[in-house]
Design an enzyme around this catalytic site. Structure first.
Site, PDB file in Angstrom:
ATOM      1  N   CYS A   5       0.842  -1.199   0.000  1.00  0.00           N
ATOM      2  CA  CYS A   5       0.000   0.000   0.000  1.00  0.00           C
ATOM      3  C   CYS A   5       0.880   1.254   0.000  1.00  0.00           C
ATOM      4  CB  CYS A   5      -0.897   0.004   1.232  1.00  0.00           C
ATOM      5  SG  CYS A   5      -2.043   1.415   1.284  1.00  0.00           S
ATOM      6  N   CYS A  50      -6.073   0.167   6.888  1.00  0.00           N
ATOM      7  CA  CYS A  50      -5.834   0.720   5.549  1.00  0.00           C
ATOM      8  C   CYS A  50      -6.951   1.685   5.139  1.00  0.00           C
ATOM      9  CB  CYS A  50      -5.735  -0.424   4.544  1.00  0.00           C
ATOM     10  SG  CYS A  50      -5.418   0.134   2.852  1.00  0.00           S
TER      11      CYS A  50
HETATM   12 ZN   LIG Z   1      -3.352   1.197   3.005  1.00  0.00          ZN
END
Ligand SMILES: [Zn+2]
Length: 207
Positions: free
Chosen positions: A42, A101
């Site tokens: 990410c 996230c």
């Molecule tokens: Zn993330």
């Protein structure tokens, strides 16, 4: 002065320290790139690939995007995968998600109409696909964490099924699913989730 002078100063100090601790470090890296791992993670600033696995420059080839997605039509990600596996000879691909996230949270919330909402539609699709599994979770936090895990598992499948790994590379390339916990800085292996994916899938199934 750009206002970022402190970053340039940090850079100079870092380069000097690296060369002091490992003389010839940069001259060795100049001529060749031989990373052992591909990291698909990410974009979140709290999940920097090299630092959390304790590896120096030159060891990890990195691709990052919001929510660590491997989208079948994303030429950016597929190009990175192709280059890593077929040119650099990387044999371990790590898809790493993380709890907390923002991309996963956005996928579970009403759309705000932002560009990023279009990107996380891919995660919304996963949430729909595994709705039963997610609804069986005891609370919203557990649901969110489970979607973080399922998302990693699905992206692992996407890597395995990509045209890049369709050939001879598939026999030699290992694809790993990991998740990082912002709360304690630890990584966990999601192999059980990846392997149980097919058992959870609705009749249409992931192929
Ligand atoms: Zn993330």
């Amino acid at each position: 002065m750009t206002g970022l002078g402190h970053l340039l100063e940090h850079n100079q100090a870092w380069a000097a320290r690296m060369e002091r601790e490992q003389p010839g470090f940069f001259s060795r890296l100049v001529d060749q790139q031989r990373p052992r791992y591909l990291w698909i993670g990410c974009s979140d600033s709290r999940v920097p690939a090299n630092q959390i696995v304790g590896l120096p420059p030159g060891e990890v080839f990195v691709h990052r995007n919001v929510a660590n997605l491997v989208v079948h039509s994303d030429l950016n990600c597929l190009s990175v995968l192709d280059f890593a596996v077929n040119i650099l000879g990387v044999r371990d691909v790590i898809v790493c998600g993380h709890y907390g996230c923002g991309g996963i949270k956005a996928a579970l919330a009403p759309s705000q109409g932002r560009i990023v909402d279009h990107w996380v539609r891919h995660v919304r699709d996963i949430a729909k696909f595994y709705r039963e599994e997610l609804e069986s979770q005891s609370c919203p936090q557990s649901r969110e964490r489970r979607l973080c895990e399922l998302n990693v598992a699905v992206q692992v499948v996407h890597v395995r099924e990509s045209p890049v790994l369709a050939g001879i590379a598939s026999k030699e390339t290992r694809v790993h699913g990991w998740i990082y916990d912002l709360a304690d800085g630890l990584l966990a292996d999601l192999t059980p989730t990846v392997e149980s994916l097919r058992a959870m899938e609705p009749s249409a199934g992931l192929r």
